[in-house]
Enzyme design. Sequence first.
Site, PDB file in Angstrom:
ATOM      1  N   ASP A 205       0.838  -1.209   0.000  1.00 36.32           N
ATOM      2  CA  ASP A 205       0.000   0.000   0.000  1.00 36.32           C
ATOM      3  C   ASP A 205       0.869   1.253   0.000  1.00 36.32           C
ATOM      4  O   ASP A 205       0.559   2.242  -0.674  1.00 36.32           O
ATOM      5  CB  ASP A 205      -0.918   0.007   1.222  1.00 36.32           C
ATOM      6  N   GLU A 231      -2.748  -2.340  -9.162  1.00 38.34           N
ATOM      7  CA  GLU A 231      -1.521  -1.576  -9.397  1.00 38.34           C
ATOM      8  C   GLU A 231      -1.521  -0.889 -10.748  1.00 38.34           C
ATOM      9  O   GLU A 231      -0.458  -0.485 -11.241  1.00 38.34           O
ATOM     10  CB  GLU A 231      -0.297  -2.492  -9.281  1.00 38.34           C
TER      11      GLU A 231
END
Length: 312
Positions: A205, A231
């Site tokens: 994260d 992503e």
Amino acid sequence: MHSPPLPPTDPELLAQMLALQEASPQLIGVFDQHDVLRFANPAFREAFNLAPEAQPRWLDMMRANARAGRGSVVSAPPAELENWLAAVASRRGKQAFRAFEADLMDGRWIWMCETLLPNGWMFCCASDISSLKTDGRALRLQRDQALRAAQTDVLTGISNRAHVLQQLEQQLAGLHQPGRRLAVILLDLDRFKQINDGLGHEAGDRVLCDFARRLQRSTRRGDACGRMGGEEFLLLLADVEAEQARAIVERLLEQLRQSRPLAEQPLFRYTCSAGLAVARAGDSARSVCQRADVALYQAKAAGRDRCVLASD
């Protein structure tokens, strides 16, 4: 796009307009195409804690004010300041005219209006409306907060998939205007699953947030960026040629190679692959993103950590 020609100047008129703006209790500020403050009257400078000669970037001004307890009220805890700024920046300068309510740290309630020229310069003017009736204000603020939440990626603070695709549609709709261009870039962090599996999701994260910050810093006010999911991110660069867009992406990739986002892992680094497509008149969001996606696949297949320009 070129700005319209300026009308003939009248020195007395210009002097009086400047004097009126200086004397006005309204908050008046002018930002250039790079979001640097080029003019602010005393009322604006007092509200945002600015020295007479200061010419900060808007984002730097907001960040400094938040830390000093001045300027606009930040509806987020200090630890989430950067996400809050990213969310606000993702909506700034995307409309020719915008008006909204805002609270100042000194207790005032203002009505802010932003007017944007095609060349990127922005005129800001705010009036103190603290004395007006507040009936329904809480409901309006809840509505505005809900709208912001619906447009924001919770983790990174930048635009979410729906909001950045909405901005893509708006940019594509303007391509019929002379001189308008648009570069569409899909970006995907390389081997991100290995980061999550090897270092944990909390570290993953933080890498995503580091990337989002760097991605947003590579944009101008008229550009846009957002997280598509996981992503994968989308970057929209307005009014640039293909090679200019590629150079911007290459600078971003180089910054990522130098980034060390995990303090406890000083040797950790990460990279990103990018697929770049130039939008054409008549393109839909789906068609241009498909070309960018093919180019992204080619970048991955060629070894990752690179930008590939889609072939027409």
